[in-house]
Motif scaffolding. Structure first.
Motif, PDB file in Angstrom:
ATOM      1  N   THR A   6      61.158 -12.628 -13.386  1.00 34.11           N
ATOM      2  CA  THR A   6      60.966 -11.711 -12.344  1.00 34.11           C
ATOM      3  C   THR A   6      59.453 -11.678 -11.962  1.00 34.11           C
ATOM      4  N   PHE A   7      59.234 -11.938 -10.637  1.00 30.65           N
ATOM      5  CA  PHE A   7      57.890 -12.036 -10.217  1.00 30.65           C
ATOM      6  C   PHE A   7      57.689 -10.419  -9.758  1.00 30.65           C
ATOM      7  N   VAL A   8      56.322  -9.903 -10.247  1.00 31.85           N
ATOM      8  CA  VAL A   8      55.994  -8.654  -9.537  1.00 31.85           C
ATOM      9  C   VAL A   8      54.803  -8.998  -9.106  1.00 31.85           C
ATOM     10  N   SER A   9      54.703  -8.433  -7.764  1.00 31.51           N
ATOM     11  CA  SER A   9      53.366  -8.712  -7.003  1.00 31.51           C
ATOM     12  C   SER A   9      52.276  -7.546  -7.364  1.00 31.51           C
ATOM     13  N   ASP A 163      57.650 -12.080   3.924  1.00 29.21           N
ATOM     14  CA  ASP A 163      56.720 -10.919   3.477  1.00 29.21           C
ATOM     15  C   ASP A 163      56.790 -10.166   1.944  1.00 29.21           C
ATOM     16  N   VAL A 164      55.803 -10.009   1.399  1.00 27.99           N
ATOM     17  CA  VAL A 164      55.670  -9.654  -0.084  1.00 27.99           C
ATOM     18  C   VAL A 164      54.991  -8.564  -0.300  1.00 27.99           C
ATOM     19  N   PRO A 165      55.595  -7.329  -0.127  1.00 30.13           N
ATOM     20  CA  PRO A 165      54.684  -6.187  -0.335  1.00 30.13           C
ATOM     21  C   PRO A 165      54.128  -5.986  -1.626  1.00 30.13           C
ATOM     22  N   PRO A 166      53.161  -5.178  -1.883  1.00 30.88           N
ATOM     23  CA  PRO A 166      52.635  -4.903  -3.049  1.00 30.88           C
ATOM     24  C   PRO A 166      53.432  -4.246  -4.104  1.00 30.88           C
ATOM     25  N   LEU A 167      53.362  -4.676  -5.459  1.00 26.68           N
ATOM     26  CA  LEU A 167      54.163  -4.193  -6.515  1.00 26.68           C
ATOM     27  C   LEU A 167      55.560  -3.863  -6.128  1.00 26.68           C
TER      28      LEU A 167
END
Length: 196
Positions: A6-9, A163-167
């Motif tokens: 699980t990647f968390v930005s 696109d990768v939004p924060p958190l």
């Protein structure tokens, strides 16, 4: 054996809000508060990995996770553009920005190419795929992009179209030599938990 990653930005920081190439700044107050609110909502990991950047380390701490810096998961090195906004760089070096966005192998800014970061993150994922249990990784958005490019076998040119939004959380499940992808689930916060 099933491996889950699980990647968390990272939470928001001033550079992210200003569309400035990351220069080592800390998460902002709002980003830190959102991360603290999400603490405890993520699945329990067997392992934690963290991009070595300040904002990823601070996001991990706010989420209540151990900080385990993983150099392979560092963000994209943009060389001499570090700390400048994309608009500033585009005004000063329009051809260079055009090459950078169009050619995944281009790295004339003195840093690393998009292809290089995709390959680096791909090697890390291939090694983790052979471990059982969940790995929770707090990373820069470009690391999530690189992981998605790798697991789906996309051309590196697709990197900028993700696109990768924060958190937000992006989950990969690896088994039998392949990965499955679950995209962009925000960690539960006290606001979303109370609304259920």
């Amino acid at each position: 054996m099933t491996s889950r990653v699980t990647f968390v930005s990272a939470a928001t920081s001033p550079s992210l809000r200003q569309a400035r190439f990351y220069d080592g700044d800390s998460v902002d107050d709002g980003g830190a508060a959102r991360a603290r609110s999400a603490a405890g909502s993520l699945p329990s990991p067997a392992r934690v990995a963290t991009s070595p950047s300040t904002r990823c380390r601070e996001t991990a701490v706010a989420l209540g996770l151990d900080v385990v810096q993983t150099p392979e998961l560092r963000g994209l090195d943009v060389g001499r553009w570090r700390g400048r906004t994309l608009d500033e760089v585009a005004a000063a070096e329009p051809e260079a920005v055009g090459h950078w966005l169009a050619d995944p192998g281009w790295a004339a800014h003195g840093g690393e190419s998009v292809r290089d970061v995709c390959e680096r993150v791909g090697r890390w994922l291939d090694a983790v795929r052979d471990t059982d249990g969940r790995t929770l990784a707090v990373v820069e958005p470009e690391v999530v992009r690189a992981a998605v490019v790798h697991v789906l076998g996309l051309p590196a040119s697709a990197f900028w179209r993700l696109d990768v939004p924060p958190l937000t959380a992006t989950e990969l499940t690896g088994r039998a030599g392949r990965w499955n992808l679950r995209l962009g689930q925000p960690p539960a916060t006290s606001d979303t938990v109370s609304a259920r």
